[in-house]
Design a protein around this motif. Sequence first.
Motif, PDB file in Angstrom:
ATOM      1  N   SER A 254      56.928  18.964  35.189  1.00 21.30           N
ATOM      2  CA  SER A 254      56.512  19.513  36.696  1.00 21.30           C
ATOM      3  C   SER A 254      57.891  19.570  37.419  1.00 21.30           C
ATOM      4  CB  SER A 254      55.756  18.222  37.246  1.00 21.30           C
ATOM      5  OG  SER A 254      56.707  17.262  37.396  1.00 21.30           O
ATOM      6  N   SER A 255      57.607  20.058  38.744  1.00 18.75           N
ATOM      7  CA  SER A 255      58.866  20.436  39.398  1.00 18.75           C
ATOM      8  C   SER A 255      59.697  19.204  39.871  1.00 18.75           C
ATOM      9  CB  SER A 255      58.573  21.013  40.672  1.00 18.75           C
ATOM     10  OG  SER A 255      57.507  20.456  41.356  1.00 18.75           O
ATOM     11  N   SER A 256      59.250  18.065  39.930  1.00 21.86           N
ATOM     12  CA  SER A 256      59.945  16.710  40.451  1.00 21.86           C
ATOM     13  C   SER A 256      59.414  15.444  39.488  1.00 21.86           C
ATOM     14  CB  SER A 256      60.161  16.646  41.784  1.00 21.86           C
ATOM     15  OG  SER A 256      58.788  16.441  42.343  1.00 21.86           O
ATOM     16  N   GLY A 257      59.843  14.511  39.906  1.00 20.23           N
ATOM     17  CA  GLY A 257      59.348  13.189  39.613  1.00 20.23           C
ATOM     18  C   GLY A 257      58.240  12.935  40.529  1.00 20.23           C
ATOM     19  N   THR A 258      58.412  13.323  41.815  1.00 19.26           N
ATOM     20  CA  THR A 258      57.233  13.005  42.796  1.00 19.26           C
ATOM     21  C   THR A 258      55.841  13.875  42.508  1.00 19.26           C
ATOM     22  OG1 THR A 258      59.167  12.804  44.389  1.00 19.26           O
ATOM     23  CG2 THR A 258      56.717  13.246  45.244  1.00 19.26           C
ATOM     24  N   THR A 259      55.930  15.181  41.977  1.00 16.23           N
ATOM     25  CA  THR A 259      54.985  15.852  41.730  1.00 16.23           C
ATOM     26  C   THR A 259      54.351  15.450  40.516  1.00 16.23           C
ATOM     27  OG1 THR A 259      56.420  17.537  40.633  1.00 16.23           O
ATOM     28  CG2 THR A 259      55.807  17.972  43.011  1.00 16.23           C
ATOM     29  N   ALA A 260      55.103  14.791  39.563  1.00 19.50           N
ATOM     30  CA  ALA A 260      54.879  14.198  38.406  1.00 19.50           C
ATOM     31  C   ALA A 260      53.651  12.957  38.849  1.00 19.50           C
ATOM     32  CB  ALA A 260      55.757  13.571  37.614  1.00 19.50           C
ATOM     33  N   LEU A 261      53.952  11.911  39.690  1.00 21.98           N
ATOM     34  CA  LEU A 261      53.199  11.267  40.020  1.00 21.98           C
ATOM     35  C   LEU A 261      52.074  11.601  40.754  1.00 21.98           C
ATOM     36  CD1 LEU A 261      55.885   8.639  41.671  1.00 21.98           C
ATOM     37  CD2 LEU A 261      54.472   8.028  40.051  1.00 21.98           C
TER      38      LEU A 261
ATOM     39  N   PHE B 252      58.224  10.538  34.947  1.00 21.90           N
ATOM     40  CA  PHE B 252      59.712  10.730  34.768  1.00 21.90           C
ATOM     41  C   PHE B 252      60.173  11.652  35.892  1.00 21.90           C
ATOM     42  CE2 PHE B 252      58.417   9.102  31.031  1.00 21.90           C
ATOM     43  CZ  PHE B 252      59.413   8.070  30.445  1.00 21.90           C
ATOM     44  N   SER B 253      61.644  11.290  36.460  1.00 23.81           N
ATOM     45  CA  SER B 253      62.266  12.260  37.166  1.00 23.81           C
ATOM     46  C   SER B 253      63.448  12.669  36.477  1.00 23.81           C
ATOM     47  CB  SER B 253      62.455  11.535  38.509  1.00 23.81           C
ATOM     48  OG  SER B 253      63.643  12.187  39.332  1.00 23.81           O
ATOM     49  N   PHE B 254      63.948  13.967  36.828  1.00 24.69           N
ATOM     50  CA  PHE B 254      64.917  14.456  36.180  1.00 24.69           C
ATOM     51  C   PHE B 254      66.000  14.841  37.304  1.00 24.69           C
ATOM     52  CE2 PHE B 254      61.848  15.252  32.946  1.00 24.69           C
ATOM     53  CZ  PHE B 254      62.150  14.489  31.964  1.00 24.69           C
ATOM     54  N   TYR B 255      66.034  14.101  38.353  1.00 23.83           N
ATOM     55  CA  TYR B 255      66.856  14.294  39.659  1.00 23.83           C
ATOM     56  C   TYR B 255      68.454  14.054  39.065  1.00 23.83           C
ATOM     57  CZ  TYR B 255      68.656  14.030  44.431  1.00 23.83           C
ATOM     58  OH  TYR B 255      69.295  14.265  45.659  1.00 23.83           O
TER      59      TYR B 255
ATOM     60  N   SER C 187      68.370  19.071  36.992  1.00 21.88           N
ATOM     61  CA  SER C 187      68.622  19.356  38.490  1.00 21.88           C
ATOM     62  C   SER C 187      67.805  18.836  39.341  1.00 21.88           C
ATOM     63  CB  SER C 187      68.819  20.976  38.663  1.00 21.88           C
ATOM     64  OG  SER C 187      67.808  21.430  38.549  1.00 21.88           O
ATOM     65  N   GLU C 188      66.304  19.471  39.570  1.00 22.45           N
ATOM     66  CA  GLU C 188      65.160  18.773  39.715  1.00 22.45           C
ATOM     67  C   GLU C 188      63.910  18.977  38.718  1.00 22.45           C
ATOM     68  OE1 GLU C 188      64.251  17.213  42.547  1.00 22.45           O
ATOM     69  OE2 GLU C 188      65.294  17.869  44.139  1.00 22.45           O
ATOM     70  N   GLY C 189      63.188  18.107  38.554  1.00 20.92           N
ATOM     71  CA  GLY C 189      62.097  18.192  37.576  1.00 20.92           C
ATOM     72  C   GLY C 189      61.690  16.894  37.280  1.00 20.92           C
ATOM     73  N   GLY C 190      60.287  17.064  36.609  1.00 19.13           N
ATOM     74  CA  GLY C 190      59.530  15.654  36.177  1.00 19.13           C
ATOM     75  C   GLY C 190      58.797  15.783  35.262  1.00 19.13           C
ATOM     76  N   MET C 191      58.250  14.787  34.589  1.00 20.41           N
ATOM     77  CA  MET C 191      57.354  14.754  33.302  1.00 20.41           C
ATOM     78  C   MET C 191      56.099  13.730  33.318  1.00 20.41           C
ATOM     79  SD  MET C 191      57.684  16.716  30.526  1.00 20.41           S
ATOM     80  CE  MET C 191      59.213  17.110  29.944  1.00 20.41           C
ATOM     81  N   VAL C 192      55.171  14.213  33.088  1.00 13.60           N
ATOM     82  CA  VAL C 192      54.004  13.278  32.775  1.00 13.60           C
ATOM     83  C   VAL C 192      53.858  13.061  31.299  1.00 13.60           C
ATOM     84  CG1 VAL C 192      51.654  12.701  33.171  1.00 13.60           C
ATOM     85  CG2 VAL C 192      52.769  14.103  35.029  1.00 13.60           C
ATOM     86  N   THR C 193      53.927  12.069  30.899  1.00 15.98           N
ATOM     87  CA  THR C 193      53.686  11.532  29.484  1.00 15.98           C
ATOM     88  C   THR C 193      52.367  10.832  29.287  1.00 15.98           C
ATOM     89  OG1 THR C 193      55.167   9.654  29.722  1.00 15.98           O
ATOM     90  CG2 THR C 193      56.023  11.479  28.844  1.00 15.98           C
ATOM     91  N   THR C 194      51.900  10.924  28.068  1.00  9.64           N
ATOM     92  CA  THR C 194      50.303  10.314  27.930  1.00  9.64           C
ATOM     93  C   THR C 194      50.185  10.719  26.230  1.00  9.64           C
ATOM     94  OG1 THR C 194      48.054  10.155  28.739  1.00  9.64           O
ATOM     95  CG2 THR C 194      49.342  12.469  28.665  1.00  9.64           C
ATOM     96  N   ASN C 195      49.281   9.746  25.789  1.00 10.09           N
ATOM     97  CA  ASN C 195      48.455  10.026  24.482  1.00 10.09           C
ATOM     98  C   ASN C 195      47.085  10.476  24.696  1.00 10.09           C
ATOM     99  OD1 ASN C 195      50.357   9.112  22.645  1.00 10.09           O
ATOM    100  ND2 ASN C 195      50.281   7.125  23.312  1.00 10.09           N
ATOM    101  N   ASN C 196      46.786  10.741  26.014  1.00  5.21           N
ATOM    102  CA  ASN C 196      45.438  11.203  26.270  1.00  5.21           C
ATOM    103  C   ASN C 196      45.354  12.993  26.466  1.00  5.21           C
ATOM    104  OD1 ASN C 196      42.979  11.812  27.789  1.00  5.21           O
ATOM    105  ND2 ASN C 196      42.729   9.814  28.234  1.00  5.21           N
ATOM    106  N   ALA C 197      44.851  13.520  25.560  1.00  8.85           N
ATOM    107  CA  ALA C 197      44.992  15.067  25.677  1.00  8.85           C
ATOM    108  C   ALA C 197      44.091  15.620  26.917  1.00  8.85           C
ATOM    109  CB  ALA C 197      44.583  15.478  24.354  1.00  8.85           C
TER     110      ALA C 197
ATOM    111  N   ASN D 204      51.361  24.556  42.961  1.00 10.61           N
ATOM    112  CA  ASN D 204      52.610  25.207  42.120  1.00 10.61           C
ATOM    113  C   ASN D 204      53.584  24.101  42.037  1.00 10.61           C
ATOM    114  OD1 ASN D 204      54.580  26.492  41.070  1.00 10.61           O
ATOM    115  ND2 ASN D 204      54.532  28.120  42.553  1.00 10.61           N
ATOM    116  N   PHE D 205      53.282  23.251  40.926  1.00 13.97           N
ATOM    117  CA  PHE D 205      54.296  22.119  40.657  1.00 13.97           C
ATOM    118  C   PHE D 205      54.952  22.484  39.367  1.00 13.97           C
ATOM    119  CE2 PHE D 205      51.686  18.849  43.371  1.00 13.97           C
ATOM    120  CZ  PHE D 205      52.439  19.455  44.415  1.00 13.97           C
ATOM    121  N   ARG D 206      55.236  23.520  38.814  1.00 10.31           N
ATOM    122  CA  ARG D 206      55.598  24.043  37.519  1.00 10.31           C
ATOM    123  C   ARG D 206      57.398  23.652  37.584  1.00 10.31           C
ATOM    124  NH1 ARG D 206      52.376  29.441  37.818  1.00 10.31           N
ATOM    125  NH2 ARG D 206      53.827  29.454  39.607  1.00 10.31           N
ATOM    126  N   MET D 207      57.772  23.457  36.341  1.00 10.98           N
ATOM    127  CA  MET D 207      59.131  23.472  35.814  1.00 10.98           C
ATOM    128  C   MET D 207      59.562  24.853  35.575  1.00 10.98           C
ATOM    129  SD  MET D 207      61.404  21.139  33.097  1.00 10.98           S
ATOM    130  CE  MET D 207      61.294  19.634  33.942  1.00 10.98           C
TER     131      MET D 207
END
Length: 368
Positions: free
Chosen positions: A55-62, A178-181, A189-199, A225-228
């Motif tokens: 995602s575009s940030s850690g905040t948008t991931a949450l 996660f945040s990649f600030y 630079s800016e970015g985020g990620m949602v991780t899961t085992n649930n498809a 529009n929360f894309r990386m």
Amino acid sequence: MSDNMIPIAKPIIADEEIEEVVNVLKSGFIAQGPKVAEFEAKFADFVGVTQAAASSSGTTALHLALLAAGVGPEDEVITTPFTFAATGNSVLYVGAKPVFVDIDRDTYNLDPEKIEEAITEKTKVIIPVHLYGQPADMDPINKIAKDNGLTVIEDAAQAHGAVYKGKKAGSIGDMGCFSFYPTKNMTTSEGGMVTTNNAELAEMVRILRAHGESERYTHVTLGYNFRMTDIAAAIGVVQLKKLEKFNEQRIKNAKYLSEKIDGIEGIKPPYVSPDVKHVFHQYTIRVDKSKRDELKEFLNENGVGTGIHYPKPIYQQKLYMELGFTASCPEAESASLEVLSLPVHPSLETEDLDTIVSVLEAASSKFL
């Protein structure tokens, strides 16, 4: 900040990252594309999960994780007040109510013993935050969630590569965020990620981050529009390869500081739980509240950058007070007046660490 100031944080961007970005720019694929997909696959593999959605940030991931979990108006989300505002704000974004529970005095993480009394019929999610790079005590949190039919979303924004009882942060709850600030242990630079085992949850996150599209121009829900971008992901792919090395250097720097600080009067080094790998996003000491601001000033005057993470619990922020939030979290309130973060990033030389220690020693003999 003067040229000879030791900075509190410093992103490490080398030629390899720059070359990868140039390759993406030349490819013509600069929005979300193949590089994002590559980064997602590699990050999922690193964390030890089957799914990762950028995602575009850690905040948008949450925000996306909460939406995917079906959280909305009238729902309640239990979390810590001693964290960056984004943790609480993401709950407000979906129209739900954050319920703040106090922290453990040693780890600064959500105190599992305080969670159960905060659960109501409206509670839907628990968000533990792995603060400073130290995982929260996840076994009791997961048990409480299971017993009460709740979803656990890990806020792992500061905990890339941190480990709790053999499991990496972001793989322990139902979802991890996660945040990649630039100040984080690795950056895009800016970015985020949602991780899961649930498809299913991962698919919902992917739909929601791209305008609610299940396929091109087929909008199945209200999305965002929360894309990386592939530009950010190109940096992430390279940084991920270096993350373990970065983390090992942070841990080494923290150990060096703690061994020296242990003997300094008036300063308490960070506590590390025996069950975890703490990756030291922040190296946070504790001092008497009447001396904290004076120590901060003294360090800054003597060339050592500092940070206060965080100067007030979320419910004491103006926005939350105006919204009528109240809470009684004495440990969080004490910590907010006593904590001070020191440089621990991988760019530090032994000389820098020795400077930090000698300035602390001078402060101790002068006024601590």
